[in-house]
Design an enzyme around this catalytic site. Structure first.
Site, short mmCIF file in Angstrom:
data_model
loop_
_atom_site.label_atom_id
_atom_site.label_comp_id
_atom_site.label_asym_id
_atom_site.label_seq_id
_atom_site.Cartn_x
_atom_site.Cartn_y
_atom_site.Cartn_z
N LYS A 46 3.38 9.52 6.82
CA LYS A 46 3.14 8.13 6.59
C LYS A 46 3.41 7.82 5.13
CE LYS A 46 0.74 4.58 7.92
NZ LYS A 46 1.48 3.70 8.70
N1 GLP Z 1 7.14 6.28 7.52
C1 GLP Z 1 6.70 5.33 6.52
C2 GLP Z 1 7.36 3.99 6.99
O1 GLP Z 1 6.75 3.52 8.30
C3 GLP Z 1 6.95 2.97 5.94
O2 GLP Z 1 7.43 1.53 6.34
C4 GLP Z 1 7.59 3.32 4.58
C5 GLP Z 1 7.19 2.25 3.57
O3 GLP Z 1 5.82 2.51 3.25
P1 GLP Z 1 5.09 1.42 2.34
O4 GLP Z 1 4.89 0.22 3.22
O5 GLP Z 1 3.78 2.17 2.39
O6 GLP Z 1 5.57 1.36 1.08
O7 GLP Z 1 7.16 4.48 4.27
C6 GLP Z 1 7.24 5.74 5.22
O8 GLP Z 1 8.57 5.93 5.12
#
Ligand code: GLP
Length: 340
Positions: free
Chosen positions: A335
């Protein structure tokens, strides 16, 4: 099985309603400041789905305010230590978690160097929220499925609010306020024809153009993350500059023909690709007779991508299950991914 992804995607409308009830004064104050002292340069800072939201944010600002926005290659700050001139710039970070060092560090760099820094961030207690001058919470609630859904939708809404307040455009703000209803309606659409085509598929091209390109980017990422389909996103113009050579009989192609200046070219592309033997899934509003999937519409075309991705997410969560996969736990992914 009802996946968390499906549950969270379906709950987007209620979180958007929550977001719209909050922080209006802060958005208005930020908008007023940007009008009083327009930034000399504008850049976005984000990864993954959040970077696709940033692409939408950039397109809105360019199309509606005429100000050019670039996506910052984050390594310029984190690894290259380039001497970027940040005074009078506006840096907009978008993130669900607010945790990744390569999103946080550029915001700290820009803030320390005299830029206006904004973070559209779901976790209001995250290091990113602490680092930006203007932390604007997404109010999407806890998101547990690895695949971002409701937080992505909430990011698009926050981007639209930022733009509308910067423009001081009452009509656009009223259209944004009508989004919760439109999102609820979007969850009801039947996209099962896409599941039939894609359940046995190992590859797909996803096409958008202009304001619908972020939709293509985000959908292609979801196909990879949750359904292990080799998916690539292209602009409807770009596809002709090489990728089209891959099209053979039955090649699946999802085309997002949302309303607006790029729609006609995408409808024409759908025709052309059908002529070349591709298995086209044309997603278009219900006034387009040749459509395979119905795209929901919002109160104004600039908001159509927000309701379109809502319809897509419901299908994508069901597609993963139809392929025997758990969309909440894609292999190798977490996540929160911290990259430098
Ligand atoms: N698997 C998740 C993606 O689904 C997400 O879009 C990305 C960016 O995360 P954040 O929006 O928390 O910065 O991180 C991880 O790689």
């Amino acid at each position: 099985m009802t996946s968390l992804m499906l549950k969270e995607a379906r709950s987007a409308a209620e979180h958007v309603a929550l977001q719209l009830g909050q922080d209006n004064d802060r958005y208005a104050e930020l908008g007023q400041r940007l009008r009083a002292a327009p930034p000399s340069s504008i850049l976005t800072v984000a990864r993954g789905s959040s970077d696709h939201a940033a692409n939408y944010c950039a397109y809105l600002i360019m199309a509606r305010l005429g100000r050019i926005v670039a996506s910052l290659p984050l390594s310029l700050v984190t690894l290259n230590k380039a001497p970027l001139i940040a005074r009078d710039a506006l840096a907009i970070a978008i993130s669900q978690s607010g945790q990744s060092p390569d999103v946080i560090e550029p915001i700290r760099y820009f803030r320390d160097s005299g830029a206006t820094t904004v973070a559209l961030v779901n976790d209001a207690a995250s290091p990113l929220a602490d680092s930006a001058e203007w932390a604007l919470p997404l109010h999407a609630g806890a998101e547990l499925s690895v695949a971002a859904t409701k937080s992505f939708i909430a990011s698009l809404v926050a981007a639209a609010r930022l733009t509308a307040h910067w423009q001081d455009d009452a009509a656009f703000l009223a259209a944004i306020d009508a989004l919760p209803q439109a999102l609820t309606a979007a969850t009801q659409l039947d996209w099962s024809p896409a599941i039939e085509v894609l359940a046995p598929s190992s590859r797909i091209m996803v096409v958008g153009r202009g304001i619908s390109l972020p939709l293509a980017l985000e959908s292609a990422l979801k196909f990879k993350e949750t359904s292990a389909i080799q998916a690539e996103a292209f602009s409807g113009a770009e596809i002709k500059h090489g990728p089209m050579a891959l099209i053979d009989e039955g090649y699946p192609l999802l085309i997002f023909a949302t309303r607006g200046p790029t729609q006609t070219s995408l409808l024409k592309l759908a025709d052309e690709m059908r002529g070349r033997g591709a298995k086209v899934l044309l997603a278009a509003p219900d006034d387009v007779a040749a459509r395979d999937l119905t795209l929901p519409i919002a109160a104004t075309p600039d908001l159509d991508p927000i309701v379109a991705i809502q319809a897509f997410y419901v299908m994508a969560a069901q597609l993963a299950v139809a392929r025997g996969m758990d969309p909440d736990q894609p292999r190798h992914l977490s996540k929160v991914t911290k990259t430098q």
